[in-house]
Write a protein that holds these residues in place. Structure first.
Motif, PDB file in Angstrom:
ATOM      1  N   SER A  96       0.831  -1.199   0.000  1.00 20.34           N
ATOM      2  CA  SER A  96       0.000   0.000   0.000  1.00 20.34           C
ATOM      3  C   SER A  96       0.871   1.257   0.000  1.00 20.34           C
ATOM      4  O   SER A  96       0.600   2.221  -0.733  1.00 20.34           O
ATOM      5  CB  SER A  96      -0.911  -0.029   1.226  1.00 20.34           C
ATOM      6  OG  SER A  96      -1.790   1.042   1.215  1.00 20.34           O
ATOM      7  N   ALA A  97       1.931   1.252   0.799  1.00 21.60           N
ATOM      8  CA  ALA A  97       2.841   2.402   0.847  1.00 21.60           C
ATOM      9  C   ALA A  97       3.540   2.594  -0.497  1.00 21.60           C
ATOM     10  O   ALA A  97       3.700   3.732  -0.968  1.00 21.60           O
ATOM     11  CB  ALA A  97       3.856   2.217   1.967  1.00 21.60           C
ATOM     12  N   ALA A  98       3.955   1.512  -1.127  1.00 18.91           N
ATOM     13  CA  ALA A  98       4.614   1.606  -2.433  1.00 18.91           C
ATOM     14  C   ALA A  98       3.667   2.192  -3.477  1.00 18.91           C
ATOM     15  O   ALA A  98       4.067   3.036  -4.289  1.00 18.91           O
ATOM     16  CB  ALA A  98       5.120   0.231  -2.867  1.00 18.91           C
ATOM     17  N   ILE A  99       2.423   1.765  -3.439  1.00 19.52           N
ATOM     18  CA  ILE A  99       1.425   2.323  -4.366  1.00 19.52           C
ATOM     19  C   ILE A  99       1.264   3.814  -4.108  1.00 19.52           C
ATOM     20  O   ILE A  99       1.181   4.617  -5.041  1.00 19.52           O
ATOM     21  CB  ILE A  99       0.088   1.565  -4.249  1.00 19.52           C
ATOM     22  CG1 ILE A  99       0.244   0.141  -4.772  1.00 19.52           C
ATOM     23  CG2 ILE A  99      -1.028   2.301  -4.985  1.00 19.52           C
ATOM     24  CD1 ILE A  99      -0.920  -0.776  -4.449  1.00 19.52           C
ATOM     25  N   GLY A 100       1.246   4.191  -2.845  1.00 19.86           N
ATOM     26  CA  GLY A 100       1.157   5.607  -2.497  1.00 19.86           C
ATOM     27  C   GLY A 100       2.318   6.414  -3.035  1.00 19.86           C
ATOM     28  O   GLY A 100       2.144   7.544  -3.509  1.00 19.86           O
ATOM     29  N   LEU A 101       3.516   5.843  -2.997  1.00 19.96           N
ATOM     30  CA  LEU A 101       4.689   6.542  -3.531  1.00 19.96           C
ATOM     31  C   LEU A 101       4.610   6.689  -5.048  1.00 19.96           C
ATOM     32  O   LEU A 101       4.986   7.739  -5.602  1.00 19.96           O
ATOM     33  CB  LEU A 101       5.967   5.821  -3.118  1.00 19.96           C
ATOM     34  CG  LEU A 101       6.294   5.888  -1.615  1.00 19.96           C
ATOM     35  CD1 LEU A 101       7.511   5.024  -1.303  1.00 19.96           C
ATOM     36  CD2 LEU A 101       6.502   7.330  -1.166  1.00 19.96           C
ATOM     37  N   VAL A 102       4.109   5.658  -5.719  1.00 22.99           N
ATOM     38  CA  VAL A 102       3.939   5.743  -7.179  1.00 22.99           C
ATOM     39  C   VAL A 102       2.911   6.826  -7.526  1.00 22.99           C
ATOM     40  O   VAL A 102       3.133   7.646  -8.431  1.00 22.99           O
ATOM     41  CB  VAL A 102       3.534   4.371  -7.767  1.00 22.99           C
ATOM     42  CG1 VAL A 102       3.092   4.503  -9.213  1.00 22.99           C
ATOM     43  CG2 VAL A 102       4.680   3.379  -7.631  1.00 22.99           C
ATOM     44  N   ILE A 103       1.815   6.845  -6.791  1.00 21.14           N
ATOM     45  CA  ILE A 103       0.788   7.870  -7.036  1.00 21.14           C
ATOM     46  C   ILE A 103       1.363   9.261  -6.766  1.00 21.14           C
ATOM     47  O   ILE A 103       1.080  10.210  -7.505  1.00 21.14           O
ATOM     48  CB  ILE A 103      -0.470   7.591  -6.195  1.00 21.14           C
ATOM     49  CG1 ILE A 103      -1.160   6.323  -6.716  1.00 21.14           C
ATOM     50  CG2 ILE A 103      -1.430   8.775  -6.230  1.00 21.14           C
ATOM     51  CD1 ILE A 103      -2.288   5.824  -5.836  1.00 21.14           C
ATOM     52  N   SER A 104       2.202   9.385  -5.735  1.00 23.60           N
ATOM     53  CA  SER A 104       2.857  10.674  -5.455  1.00 23.60           C
ATOM     54  C   SER A 104       3.699  11.118  -6.635  1.00 23.60           C
ATOM     55  O   SER A 104       3.683  12.305  -6.999  1.00 23.60           O
ATOM     56  CB  SER A 104       3.736  10.564  -4.205  1.00 23.60           C
ATOM     57  OG  SER A 104       2.956  10.320  -3.074  1.00 23.60           O
TER      58      SER A 104
END
Length: 189
Positions: free
Chosen positions: A162-170
């Motif tokens: 979930s955190a990795a997805i958040g970083l990609v979206i960022s």
């Protein structure tokens, strides 16, 4: 300025309606049906976003204050954390065991981060308005829903995904930031 203010008020009003008037919401769903209600709600939110974007872009930047040096870097550190919190509300993550409202906490952090590095009138209206809405939303949801029941743990692996997805979206948000806000995030002196 009017379009921006209307957009923020429409966004806040549509969301606060759910928390403040659950009986009126149920009655509206009963009259319209769940699908049409969701469609109408979505249209209202899209209209709010359109008003916000066009309102923002139509206002010439006028500074009320100049952010101290380094605040842009603080913003760039805080926004990815805010995005991770925001998406964790709908993803399997243990963040929800630590924070009752990760999505709204993400909005608050995003707003504060932007207020740190933007002293323009339009920034204060947008980010201050959305910060105020998110604070009120948490208060009203907590009042409506009562005591917090923490969800069961899901594990570190799902939380890291979930955190990795958040970083990609960022990263995507940084790339489209010039189109949305008229300013590049990277390369601003």
């Amino acid at each position: 300025m009017l379009l921006l203010i209307l957009g923020v008020l429409l966004w806040a009003g549509a969301h606060l309606f759910i928390a403040l008037a659950p009986d009126a919401r149920r009655a509206l769903i009963g009259r319209l049906g769940a699908g049409p209600y969701k469609g109408l709600f979505s249209l209202v939110l899209v209209a709010a976003l359109v008003l916000i974007v066009f309102g923002w872009r139509s206002i010439p930047p006028a500074s009320l204050w100049l952010p101290p040096p380094g605040m842009r870097h603080a913003t760039m550190l805080l926004v990815p954390i805010a995005v991770i919190l925001f998406i964790s509300a709908r993803a399997p993550t243990d963040i929800k065991r630590l924070i009752r409202h990760p999505q709204l906490t993400g909005v608050k952090l995003w707003a504060v981060a932007h207020l740190l590095s933007n002293g323009e009138t339009r920034s204060i209206v947008l980010f201050g308005g959305l910060l105020a809405w998110a604070v009120l939303e948490v208060i009203f949801i907590n009042r409506r829903d009562g005591a917090w029941v923490k969800p069961a743990p899901v594990g570190a692996a799902k939380t890291l995904v979930s955190a990795a997805i958040g970083l990609v979206i960022s990263a995507v948000l940084m790339a489209v930031h010039p189109w949305l806000a008229g300013r590049a995030v990277i390369g601003l002196g």
